[in-house]
Scaffold this motif. Structure first.
Motif, mmCIF file in Angstrom:
data_model
loop_
_atom_site.group_PDB
_atom_site.id
_atom_site.type_symbol
_atom_site.label_atom_id
_atom_site.label_comp_id
_atom_site.label_asym_id
_atom_site.label_seq_id
_atom_site.Cartn_x
_atom_site.Cartn_y
_atom_site.Cartn_z
ATOM 1 N N THR A 253 0.831 -1.203 0.000
ATOM 2 C CA THR A 253 0.000 0.000 0.000
ATOM 3 C C THR A 253 0.863 1.250 0.000
ATOM 4 O O THR A 253 0.610 2.202 -0.752
ATOM 5 C CB THR A 253 -0.935 0.020 1.225
ATOM 6 O OG1 THR A 253 -1.777 -1.136 1.204
ATOM 7 C CG2 THR A 253 -1.804 1.270 1.229
ATOM 8 N N ALA A 254 1.903 1.248 0.815
ATOM 9 C CA ALA A 254 2.794 2.410 0.894
ATOM 10 C C ALA A 254 3.520 2.641 -0.421
ATOM 11 O O ALA A 254 3.626 3.781 -0.893
ATOM 12 C CB ALA A 254 3.800 2.207 2.030
ATOM 13 N N ILE A 255 4.012 1.570 -1.043
ATOM 14 C CA ILE A 255 4.743 1.719 -2.303
ATOM 15 C C ILE A 255 3.813 2.185 -3.415
ATOM 16 O O ILE A 255 4.168 3.068 -4.215
ATOM 17 C CB ILE A 255 5.418 0.391 -2.682
ATOM 18 C CG1 ILE A 255 6.495 0.014 -1.652
ATOM 19 C CG2 ILE A 255 6.046 0.476 -4.066
ATOM 20 C CD1 ILE A 255 7.124 -1.347 -1.887
ATOM 21 N N ALA A 256 2.613 1.611 -3.482
ATOM 22 C CA ALA A 256 1.671 1.959 -4.550
ATOM 23 C C ALA A 256 1.227 3.416 -4.457
ATOM 24 O O ALA A 256 1.249 4.161 -5.453
ATOM 25 C CB ALA A 256 0.468 1.027 -4.504
ATOM 26 N N ILE A 257 0.807 3.843 -3.267
ATOM 27 C CA ILE A 257 0.289 5.196 -3.085
ATOM 28 C C ILE A 257 1.417 6.216 -3.020
ATOM 29 O O ILE A 257 1.325 7.320 -3.561
ATOM 30 C CB ILE A 257 -0.565 5.282 -1.807
ATOM 31 C CG1 ILE A 257 -1.777 4.338 -1.917
ATOM 32 C CG2 ILE A 257 -1.012 6.711 -1.547
ATOM 33 C CD1 ILE A 257 -2.699 4.654 -3.060
ATOM 34 N N GLY A 258 2.490 5.845 -2.370
ATOM 35 C CA GLY A 258 3.554 6.814 -2.129
ATOM 36 C C GLY A 258 4.453 7.086 -3.303
ATOM 37 O O GLY A 258 5.061 8.165 -3.381
ATOM 38 N N VAL A 272 0.483 8.405 2.947
ATOM 39 C CA VAL A 272 0.810 7.024 3.316
ATOM 40 C C VAL A 272 0.674 6.843 4.818
ATOM 41 O O VAL A 272 0.089 5.861 5.299
ATOM 42 C CB VAL A 272 2.235 6.667 2.844
ATOM 43 C CG1 VAL A 272 2.736 5.399 3.565
ATOM 44 C CG2 VAL A 272 2.262 6.450 1.340
ATOM 45 N N VAL A 273 1.196 7.807 5.566
ATOM 46 C CA VAL A 273 1.102 7.736 7.033
ATOM 47 C C VAL A 273 -0.353 7.753 7.483
ATOM 48 O O VAL A 273 -0.734 7.070 8.442
ATOM 49 C CB VAL A 273 1.895 8.892 7.674
ATOM 50 C CG1 VAL A 273 1.675 8.923 9.192
ATOM 51 C CG2 VAL A 273 3.388 8.743 7.379
ATOM 52 N N LEU A 274 -1.202 8.523 6.800
ATOM 53 C CA LEU A 274 -2.617 8.584 7.168
ATOM 54 C C LEU A 274 -3.379 7.333 6.756
ATOM 55 O O LEU A 274 -4.302 6.890 7.454
ATOM 56 C CB LEU A 274 -3.272 9.813 6.527
ATOM 57 C CG LEU A 274 -2.847 11.185 7.035
ATOM 58 C CD1 LEU A 274 -3.679 12.270 6.355
ATOM 59 C CD2 LEU A 274 -3.012 11.286 8.550
ATOM 60 N N LEU A 275 -3.014 6.759 5.617
ATOM 61 C CA LEU A 275 -3.767 5.625 5.089
ATOM 62 C C LEU A 275 -3.397 4.301 5.726
ATOM 63 O O LEU A 275 -4.201 3.358 5.709
ATOM 64 C CB LEU A 275 -3.561 5.529 3.567
ATOM 65 C CG LEU A 275 -4.252 6.595 2.724
ATOM 66 C CD1 LEU A 275 -3.845 6.466 1.261
ATOM 67 C CD2 LEU A 275 -5.765 6.487 2.840
ATOM 68 N N LEU A 276 -2.192 4.192 6.275
ATOM 69 C CA LEU A 276 -1.797 2.900 6.846
ATOM 70 C C LEU A 276 -2.633 2.498 8.055
ATOM 71 O O LEU A 276 -3.014 1.320 8.171
ATOM 72 C CB LEU A 276 -0.311 2.916 7.178
ATOM 73 C CG LEU A 276 0.580 2.244 6.127
ATOM 74 C CD1 LEU A 276 0.231 0.761 5.990
ATOM 75 C CD2 LEU A 276 0.437 2.901 4.761
ATOM 76 N N PRO A 277 -2.965 3.397 9.001
ATOM 77 C CA PRO A 277 -3.896 2.990 10.059
ATOM 78 C C PRO A 277 -5.245 2.535 9.512
ATOM 79 O O PRO A 277 -5.855 1.608 10.042
ATOM 80 C CB PRO A 277 -4.030 4.267 10.906
ATOM 81 C CG PRO A 277 -2.750 4.995 10.692
ATOM 82 C CD PRO A 277 -2.400 4.734 9.254
ATOM 83 N N VAL A 278 -5.709 3.180 8.435
ATOM 84 C CA VAL A 278 -6.953 2.746 7.796
ATOM 85 C C VAL A 278 -6.795 1.327 7.262
ATOM 86 O O VAL A 278 -7.693 0.479 7.411
ATOM 87 C CB VAL A 278 -7.336 3.711 6.651
ATOM 88 C CG1 VAL A 278 -8.569 3.194 5.916
ATOM 89 C CG2 VAL A 278 -7.567 5.109 7.184
ATOM 90 N N THR A 279 -5.644 1.054 6.643
ATOM 91 C CA THR A 279 -5.385 -0.286 6.119
ATOM 92 C C THR A 279 -5.356 -1.315 7.230
ATOM 93 O O THR A 279 -5.853 -2.440 7.066
ATOM 94 C CB THR A 279 -4.036 -0.300 5.361
ATOM 95 O OG1 THR A 279 -3.999 0.773 4.423
ATOM 96 C CG2 THR A 279 -3.854 -1.622 4.629
#
Length: 418
Positions: A253-258, A272-279
């Motif tokens: 997820t981090a590699i794709a979005i970031g 990425v930092v915001l979306l990872l807790p969502v993930t």
């Protein structure tokens, strides 16, 4: 005359790229490393390679996009399916035949999803793999005569059968290195992406990722450790990732979005930092649902978060200079960033320059690319635009004169501002 050949060299590139496309790139070094690491369990590696070969040859025979075949875009989902089947079942000719047919199914699902998502400019990611892998899991009861595998449990035996004492010694040496438990789980999560379950595989993949892209490498750490900190914040034992092997969702997820589907920037790192807790939360929820059906979630959280986020970005009223999608996908964060900055310097309006059809109202494309009638050779990219009535006719009366045709005399407009 324009022709497209697809010889042995292109097939070889398509095979290697099918491995590297797991990380959204066409880097040959990373592809070779992933290929080699997949053979840490020989049967699993062979199953994955067979799936790639079958898929790319079938795609070429069916005359699908040569560019996409060569880029590995049609092969990587079948690779994952082959690896999953290889690690699930005992070696045997029956399994190889089943993998062949599963590869064809994965290809058809990939093409169908590509056609559906193309109009939204969205990638199909590993959704085809998920659908076929779940089918395999649900069919295990009917396929148990093929013999379910226990490989992956006795890692040292697997490594010894591949590389003898030397490979086992290397594995033991790496295992003995005093590193943080979280770092070990990071390497295990990387290895799990290609269905390997040992630290040595993860170390080699991380080296390949670093050689492929420093941006992707840093994002893999950012995504993983953001999830790690969130686990600790909410009081969940992060060590469960050492045996559930779902930590790769946070890495991908981090590699794709970031870095890949958006131009890497401070903004993409921030999101990425915001979306990872969502993930993480989505992972918890999906685990609870899928455990009732005895199904692993595989890469589902990564696919859901990435696709939803990329789609919502397309609905913004103004695109702006933040979270910009690459105009041309170079399959490298560094190359995407360089192209963006170079175009920004040369062309101030490079962000979004919408182009429309040069007509008004509702029209029909009667003949498109490589049309069977006249769109050949130099005219292979042409489109024929017509207007149909409610009965599907494009002209009135006998159609003998220009005025009989509904499209005749209609205004032609500029396809873009300028």
């Amino acid at each position: 005359m324009y022709t497209v050949s697809f010889g042995v060299s292109n097939y070889f590139k398509s095979f290697i790229n099918s491995y590297s496309q797991i990380f959204f790139t066409k880097n040959k070094t990373l592809g070779v490393i992933l290929l080699v690491v997949s053979f840490f369990d020989f049967w699993t590696g062979f199953s994955g390679l067979l799936a790639v070969i079958a898929t790319n040859i079938a795609a070429n025979l069916l005359n699908f996009s040569k560019y996409n075949i060569k880029a590995g875009l049609y092969g990587f989902n079948s690779l994952l399916v082959g690896l999953a089947a290889g690690i699930t079942f005992q070696p045997g000719i029956h399994v190889l035949i089943i993998i062949f047919f599963l590869s064809l199914l994965t290809l058809f699902i990939t093409i169908a999803l590509e056609g559906f998502l193309y109009k939204y400019s969205l990638p199909f990611l590993s959704v085809p793999f998920l659908l076929v892998a779940w089918m395999i899991n649900l069919s295990v009861g009917q396929l148990e005569l093929l013999g379910l595998s226990q490989r992956g449990i006795y890692i040292l035996n697997d490594l010894f059968s591949l590389g003898g004492h030397n490979l086992v010694d290397i594995y033991n040496f790496i295992e003995a290195i005093p590193i943080f438990q979280s770092l070990k789980i990071y390497f295990l999560s990387l290895a799990a992406i290609i269905f390997q379950f040992n630290i040595l595989a993860g170390v080699l993949i991380s080296i390949g990722l670093l050689l492929s892209s420093r941006i992707a490498f840093t994002l893999s750490f950012l995504g993983f450790y953001t999830a790690y900190l969130f686990y600790n914040f909410i009081g969940v034992d992060f060590n469960e990732l050492s045996y559930t092997f779902i930590g790769f969702n946070y890495i991908l997820t981090a590699i794709a979005i970031g870095g890949f589907f958006l131009i890497p920037s401070k903004s993409t790192y921030f999101w990425v930092v915001l979306l990872l807790p969502v993930t993480v939360l989505i992972t918890f929820g999906f685990n609870k649902i899928f455990i009732n059906y005895q199904l692993p979630i595989y890469s589902l959280p990564f696919n859901v978060v990435s696709l939803i986020f990329l789609y919502t970005l397309k609905l913004r009223m103004q695109k702006g200079k933040e979270l910009v999608e690459p105009l041309i996908q170079y399959n490298s964060p560094e190359k995407n960033l360089y192209s963006y900055k170079n175009n920004l310097y040369r062309f101030t309006d490079i962000f979004y320059y919408p182009v429309y059809l040069p007509v008004l109202g509702e029209w029909t494309i009667s003949q498109g690319h490589n049309g069977e009638h006249t769109h050949k050779d130099e005219w292979r990219h042409a489109w024929d635009l017509i207007i149909n009535d409610e009965n599907g006719n494009q002209y009135q009366s006998e159609g003998d004169i220009c005025n009989d045709y509904y499209c005749y005399g209609k205004p032609v407009v500029a396809p873009a501002d300028g």
